[in-house]
Scaffold this motif. Structure first.
Motif, mmCIF file in Angstrom:
data_model
loop_
_atom_site.group_PDB
_atom_site.id
_atom_site.type_symbol
_atom_site.label_atom_id
_atom_site.label_comp_id
_atom_site.label_asym_id
_atom_site.label_seq_id
_atom_site.Cartn_x
_atom_site.Cartn_y
_atom_site.Cartn_z
ATOM 1 N N SER A 178 1.204 -0.610 0.393
ATOM 2 C CA SER A 178 0.039 -0.008 0.134
ATOM 3 C C SER A 178 1.140 1.418 -0.016
ATOM 4 C CB SER A 178 -0.893 -0.613 1.481
ATOM 5 O OG SER A 178 -1.315 1.167 1.160
ATOM 6 N N TYR A 179 0.632 2.376 -1.304
ATOM 7 C CA TYR A 179 1.350 3.365 -0.759
ATOM 8 C C TYR A 179 0.047 4.617 -0.424
ATOM 9 C CZ TYR A 179 5.541 2.366 -3.602
ATOM 10 O OH TYR A 179 6.747 1.830 -3.676
ATOM 11 N N ASN A 180 0.427 5.722 0.456
ATOM 12 C CA ASN A 180 0.150 6.677 0.329
ATOM 13 C C ASN A 180 0.888 8.051 0.167
ATOM 14 O OD1 ASN A 180 -2.519 8.134 1.718
ATOM 15 N ND2 ASN A 180 -1.092 9.033 3.487
ATOM 16 N N ASN A 181 0.145 8.399 -0.826
ATOM 17 C CA ASN A 181 0.478 10.019 -1.192
ATOM 18 C C ASN A 181 2.147 9.510 -2.064
ATOM 19 O OD1 ASN A 181 -0.752 12.072 -0.966
ATOM 20 N ND2 ASN A 181 -0.754 12.335 1.391
ATOM 21 N N LYS A 182 2.339 8.804 -1.713
ATOM 22 C CA LYS A 182 3.411 7.913 -2.935
ATOM 23 C C LYS A 182 4.654 7.677 -1.949
ATOM 24 C CE LYS A 182 4.749 12.293 -5.008
ATOM 25 N NZ LYS A 182 5.707 12.688 -5.535
ATOM 26 N N GLU A 183 4.324 7.229 -0.390
ATOM 27 C CA GLU A 183 5.158 6.818 0.244
ATOM 28 C C GLU A 183 4.608 5.134 0.438
ATOM 29 O OE1 GLU A 183 6.186 9.699 3.481
ATOM 30 O OE2 GLU A 183 5.768 8.135 4.247
ATOM 31 N N LEU A 184 5.503 3.988 0.709
ATOM 32 C CA LEU A 184 5.113 2.630 0.813
ATOM 33 C C LEU A 184 4.997 2.682 2.357
ATOM 34 C CD1 LEU A 184 5.394 -0.067 -0.541
ATOM 35 C CD2 LEU A 184 7.353 0.067 0.831
ATOM 36 N N ILE A 185 3.985 2.371 2.881
ATOM 37 C CA ILE A 185 3.425 1.887 4.253
ATOM 38 C C ILE A 185 2.619 1.355 4.827
ATOM 39 C CG2 ILE A 185 2.124 5.128 4.351
ATOM 40 C CD1 ILE A 185 -0.329 3.995 4.064
ATOM 41 N N ILE A 186 2.640 -0.225 3.619
ATOM 42 C CA ILE A 186 1.993 -1.395 4.220
ATOM 43 C C ILE A 186 3.426 -2.278 2.777
ATOM 44 C CG2 ILE A 186 0.911 -3.630 3.818
ATOM 45 C CD1 ILE A 186 -1.633 -1.111 4.856
ATOM 46 N N ASN A 187 3.830 -3.487 3.300
ATOM 47 C CA ASN A 187 5.000 -4.533 2.654
ATOM 48 C C ASN A 187 5.160 -5.241 3.182
ATOM 49 O OD1 ASN A 187 7.255 -5.785 0.952
ATOM 50 N ND2 ASN A 187 8.520 -4.148 1.402
ATOM 51 N N GLU A 188 4.197 -6.000 2.942
ATOM 52 C CA GLU A 188 3.175 -7.705 3.373
ATOM 53 C C GLU A 188 4.701 -8.572 3.175
ATOM 54 O OE1 GLU A 188 0.621 -8.476 5.624
ATOM 55 O OE2 GLU A 188 1.799 -6.987 5.834
ATOM 56 N N THR A 189 4.586 -10.019 3.549
ATOM 57 C CA THR A 189 6.173 -11.171 3.210
ATOM 58 C C THR A 189 6.265 -11.244 1.486
ATOM 59 O OG1 THR A 189 4.442 -11.627 3.999
ATOM 60 C CG2 THR A 189 6.500 -11.727 5.521
ATOM 61 N N VAL A 190 6.118 -10.371 0.969
ATOM 62 C CA VAL A 190 6.072 -10.722 -0.682
ATOM 63 C C VAL A 190 7.597 -11.199 -1.216
ATOM 64 C CG1 VAL A 190 5.574 -9.214 -2.542
ATOM 65 C CG2 VAL A 190 4.233 -8.938 -0.458
ATOM 66 N N PRO A 191 7.772 -11.644 -1.910
ATOM 67 C CA PRO A 191 9.329 -11.947 -2.628
ATOM 68 C C PRO A 191 9.936 -9.901 -3.336
ATOM 69 C CG PRO A 191 8.016 -13.549 -3.556
ATOM 70 C CD PRO A 191 6.817 -12.512 -2.550
ATOM 71 N N ASN A 192 11.072 -10.491 -3.037
ATOM 72 C CA ASN A 192 12.058 -9.040 -3.558
ATOM 73 C C ASN A 192 11.756 -8.876 -4.668
ATOM 74 O OD1 ASN A 192 13.904 -10.075 -3.865
ATOM 75 N ND2 ASN A 192 15.262 -9.812 -1.892
ATOM 76 N N ARG A 193 11.386 -10.240 -5.196
ATOM 77 C CA ARG A 193 11.123 -10.125 -7.044
ATOM 78 C C ARG A 193 9.842 -9.460 -7.160
ATOM 79 N NH1 ARG A 193 8.917 -13.943 -9.319
ATOM 80 N NH2 ARG A 193 7.872 -14.954 -7.318
ATOM 81 N N PHE A 194 9.030 -8.402 -6.555
ATOM 82 C CA PHE A 194 8.024 -7.709 -6.641
ATOM 83 C C PHE A 194 8.529 -6.366 -6.008
ATOM 84 C CE2 PHE A 194 4.276 -10.509 -7.141
ATOM 85 C CZ PHE A 194 5.064 -11.652 -6.919
ATOM 86 N N PRO A 248 6.648 -2.408 -6.475
ATOM 87 C CA PRO A 248 6.028 -1.633 -6.504
ATOM 88 C C PRO A 248 6.330 0.178 -6.848
ATOM 89 C CG PRO A 248 5.890 -1.361 -3.735
ATOM 90 C CD PRO A 248 6.946 -2.521 -4.892
ATOM 91 N N LYS A 249 6.030 0.791 -7.558
ATOM 92 C CA LYS A 249 6.094 2.424 -7.989
ATOM 93 C C LYS A 249 5.381 3.147 -7.833
ATOM 94 C CE LYS A 249 10.124 2.921 -9.601
ATOM 95 N NZ LYS A 249 11.752 2.436 -10.399
ATOM 96 N N SER A 250 5.527 3.901 -7.387
ATOM 97 C CA SER A 250 4.204 5.280 -7.116
ATOM 98 C C SER A 250 4.710 6.723 -7.186
ATOM 99 C CB SER A 250 3.669 4.909 -6.163
ATOM 100 O OG SER A 250 2.416 6.344 -6.096
ATOM 101 N N PRO A 251 4.648 7.029 -9.080
ATOM 102 C CA PRO A 251 5.561 7.432 -9.407
ATOM 103 C C PRO A 251 4.140 9.016 -9.037
ATOM 104 C CG PRO A 251 4.283 6.732 -11.560
ATOM 105 C CD PRO A 251 3.939 5.630 -10.353
ATOM 106 N N ASP A 252 2.912 8.380 -9.000
ATOM 107 C CA ASP A 252 2.355 10.142 -7.779
ATOM 108 C C ASP A 252 0.721 9.344 -7.857
ATOM 109 O OD1 ASP A 252 1.585 10.800 -11.697
ATOM 110 O OD2 ASP A 252 0.073 9.903 -10.549
#
Lengths: 112, 113
Positions: free
Chosen positions: B48-64, B66-70
């Motif tokens: 989950s991103y809030n205002n382009k900032e990562l706030i939730i990062n569940e146990t997901v392989p680092n092959r995934f 995310p990127k939020s340009p805006d």
């Protein structure tokens, strides 16, 4: 760890045959319990949020209720267009985060 | 007008490839999410991103990654795809992290061969 269990997994009803779907949950501190509807090939669509035991919400033929351990989604006189998967989710208060935990859903088919 | 849109709707690719899924919302929301729904319909939050900032990062392989340009866009890049990555990926948005109502996109069905 927060857990959400929905039952039954699948439910077949005749048009007009009222029934209830169950969502049992264990959570450290309940911030909210949500119901979503998901049609095949589409994303979930929000239905209700319930916050505290005793609360009820209604929308057309749907009524959601909440106790300290479970929530029910009552469907009164369902129509074929109510056929969908109904998802329940909880959001805990602990840790300052707002991570929803979903159940696996109940697939409802209403026959005309 | 579409509220939350995702592209592509279907993605079929070979193991080991790298692929991206794009998401856009026109609701003016601050918070966006990525979910994975497996073949048994289990929906699990990934990021989950809030205002382009990562706030939730569940146990997901680092092959995934995310990127939020805006605030209106959240993309998901997956490296070195594996068979187990096959699933439907949903993007969602909400007014804030505390909001109870999330608006979901139509999903991207990823099949890894």
């Amino acid at each position: 760890e927060d857990q959400v269990t929905q039952s039954p997994e699948a439910l077949r009803l005749q048009e007009g045959e009222s029934s209830s779907l169950n969502c049992s949950y264990t959570v450290s501190g309940l911030r909210g319990l949500f119901w979503y509807r998901q049609d095949p090939g589409k994303g979930p669509e929000f239905l209700f949020t319930l916050y505290s035991a005793g609360e009820e919400k209604e929308k057309e033929r749907l009524k959601a209720t909440l106790t300290k351990k479970e929530s029910f989604l009552h469907i009164t006189a369902p129509k074929p267009e109510d056929s969908a998967t109904y998802l329940c989710a909880v959001q805990a208060t602990s840790g300052g985060s707002y991570i929803p935990t979903f159940g696996r859903g109940t697939s409802l088919i209403v026959h005309p | 007008d579409t509220a939350v849109s995702q592209t592509p709707k279907y993605l079929v690719t070979q193991m080991g490839n790298d692929k991206s899924i794009k998401c856009e919302q026109n609701l003016g929301h601050d918070t966006m999410y990525w979910y994975k729904q497996d073949s048994k319909k289990f929906l699990k939050i990934m990021f989950s991103y809030n205002n382009k900032e990562l706030i939730i990062n569940e146990t997901v392989p680092n092959r995934f990654s995310p990127k939020s340009p805006d605030k209106a866009h959240l993309n998901l890049h997956i490296n070195s795809l594996e068979l187990g990555d096959s699933a439907v990926y949903f993007c969602a948005s909400s007014q804030s992290p505390e909001s109870n109502e999330q608006f979901f996109g139509p999903g991207t069905r990823l099949t890894v061969l």
